[in-house]
Design a protein around this motif. Structure first.
Motif, mmCIF file in Angstrom:
data_model
loop_
_atom_site.group_PDB
_atom_site.id
_atom_site.type_symbol
_atom_site.label_atom_id
_atom_site.label_comp_id
_atom_site.label_asym_id
_atom_site.label_seq_id
_atom_site.Cartn_x
_atom_site.Cartn_y
_atom_site.Cartn_z
ATOM 1 N N LYS A 184 0.836 -1.192 0.000
ATOM 2 C CA LYS A 184 0.000 0.000 0.000
ATOM 3 C C LYS A 184 0.874 1.247 0.000
ATOM 4 C CE LYS A 184 -4.213 -1.616 0.048
ATOM 5 N NZ LYS A 184 -5.172 -1.309 -1.046
ATOM 6 N N SER A 185 0.532 2.193 -0.877
ATOM 7 C CA SER A 185 1.233 3.469 -0.894
ATOM 8 C C SER A 185 0.752 4.311 0.279
ATOM 9 C CB SER A 185 0.978 4.213 -2.208
ATOM 10 O OG SER A 185 -0.363 4.667 -2.251
ATOM 11 N N LEU A 218 -2.924 3.652 -2.482
ATOM 12 C CA LEU A 218 -2.888 2.890 -3.730
ATOM 13 C C LEU A 218 -2.377 1.474 -3.488
ATOM 14 C CD1 LEU A 218 -1.329 5.353 -6.333
ATOM 15 C CD2 LEU A 218 -3.692 4.571 -6.272
ATOM 16 N N THR A 219 -2.878 0.536 -4.279
ATOM 17 C CA THR A 219 -2.355 -0.828 -4.250
ATOM 18 C C THR A 219 -1.208 -0.934 -5.244
ATOM 19 O OG1 THR A 219 -4.502 -1.762 -3.632
ATOM 20 C CG2 THR A 219 -2.907 -3.257 -4.630
ATOM 21 N N ARG A 248 3.344 3.777 -8.989
ATOM 22 C CA ARG A 248 2.383 4.490 -9.842
ATOM 23 C C ARG A 248 3.072 4.948 -11.120
ATOM 24 N NH1 ARG A 248 0.165 8.690 -5.993
ATOM 25 N NH2 ARG A 248 0.899 7.115 -4.520
ATOM 26 N N PHE A 276 -4.053 4.632 -13.179
ATOM 27 C CA PHE A 276 -2.805 4.299 -12.486
ATOM 28 C C PHE A 276 -1.591 4.756 -13.294
ATOM 29 C CE2 PHE A 276 0.605 1.569 -10.920
ATOM 30 C CZ PHE A 276 0.382 1.555 -9.544
ATOM 31 N N ASP A 317 6.267 6.122 -3.384
ATOM 32 C CA ASP A 317 5.722 4.759 -3.367
ATOM 33 C C ASP A 317 6.776 3.766 -2.891
ATOM 34 O OD1 ASP A 317 3.257 5.596 -4.253
ATOM 35 O OD2 ASP A 317 3.582 5.015 -6.342
#
Length: 301
Positions: free
Chosen positions: A49-50, A54-55, A116, A125, A141
């Motif tokens: 996870k960011s 985000l994944t 990303r 994305f 990230d």
């Protein structure tokens, strides 16, 4: 009839001919027959996870014999190498990866993170890092990856190295500058260190496409953001070599990394020889002096 490919990850990929009429499968060839029977390691899938939720699909390979229960993490702390892919319109994927296998065979966990801007995860994305004002978000990230493994007792967080080439080399530089104290070594290859000169000198057929990704050097506000960071600029000065880089990595002349050789020379090696660069890094990651490495002079471009 179909041609079918199979990539088992722990063995070389094979191609087969499938005949639907008689329901037979005939092996055509093995891509790397010399690897049959080699101790190749499985690739584990992770979702990191960011910092903004985000994944980040990621892939981990562990050293042989380090994961006795097969849960995807080593039984005891091991050092880790983070190869950062280039592009960034590219991605790391699941499957046989010679770089992962080589480094895992040398005793490292190897983690590839799709930050990303990577392709394959939708239009939103891939566009999240477009332009100079979002560029640092992709660097952060990887920072989220460092945060996670800093707290994981199964990874030796004091021995994490990074590497990348081309745009991945830029990421390697940027990570060393932002998170230098958290990397033990870095191997940045043919890296973009100045997006302005890159855009001004790249081939015309791709310039506009690159401007969408990196930013438009003709716009004053964007141009100001595209110039190299101070630490990278220091590295570009005549005679500076990678002294600035070593400083950002929190190293000293008494403890040189793979860029700072014993006589003080610091340089990119051309042509690049990974076995030389990683031999020096290998020794440094193990807390040994680079003087123990066979004498190699890395020539600056």
């Amino acid at each position: 009839k179909w041609i079918v490919g199979n990539d088992p990850v722990v063995g070389p990929a094979k191609s087969f001919l499938y005949d639907r009429e008689v329901n037979t499968l005939t092996e055509l060839y093995v891509t790397r027959p010399e690897l049959e029977g080699a101790p190749l390691q499985p690739m584990h899938t992770l979702e990191l996870k960011s910092r903004d939720g985000l994944t980040l699909p990621s892939y981990l390979t562990l050293p042989p014999g380090s994961d006795s229960n097969g849960d995807g993490f080593p039984d005891k702390p091991v050092p880790m190498v983070l190869p950062v892919h280039g592009g960034p319109w590219a991605r790391d994927g699941y499957g046989f990866n010679g770089y992962h296998q080589w480094l895992a065979n040398r005793g490292y966990a190897v983690m590839s993170v799709n930050y990303r801007g990577s392709t394959g995860f939708g239009k939103r994305f891939v566009a999240l890092d477009n332009g100079p004002f979002k560029r640092e978000d992709s660097v952060k990230d990887i920072g989220a990856f460092l945060d996670r493994f800093d707290k994981d007792p199964r990874i030796d967080s004091k021995r994490i190295a990074e590497t990348g080439g081309s745009y991945g080399g830029y990421m390697c530089y940027a990570l060393a500058i932002r998170y230098g104290g958290r990397f033990k070594a870095a191997n940045c290859i043919v890296a973009i260190s100045n997006f302005v000169t890159f855009l001004e000198n790249t081939q015309s057929y791709r310039r506009d496409l690159r401007r969408v990704e990196y930013g438009d050097e003709r716009d004053p506000a964007q141009r100001a953001k595209l110039v190299p960071a101070e630490a990278i600029g220091d590295m570009q000065k005549d005679g500076a070599g990678f002294a600035g880089f070593a400083t950002w990595l929190d190293l000293t002349p008494a403890h040189p990394d793979l860029f700072a050789m014993p006589d003080g020379d610091a340089a990119i090696q051309l042509p690049w020889k990974p076995e030389v660069a990683w031999l020096a890094s290998d020794l440094w990651m193990d807390g040994k002096q680079v003087e123990q490495c066979p004498r190699v002079v890395l020539k600056r471009q």
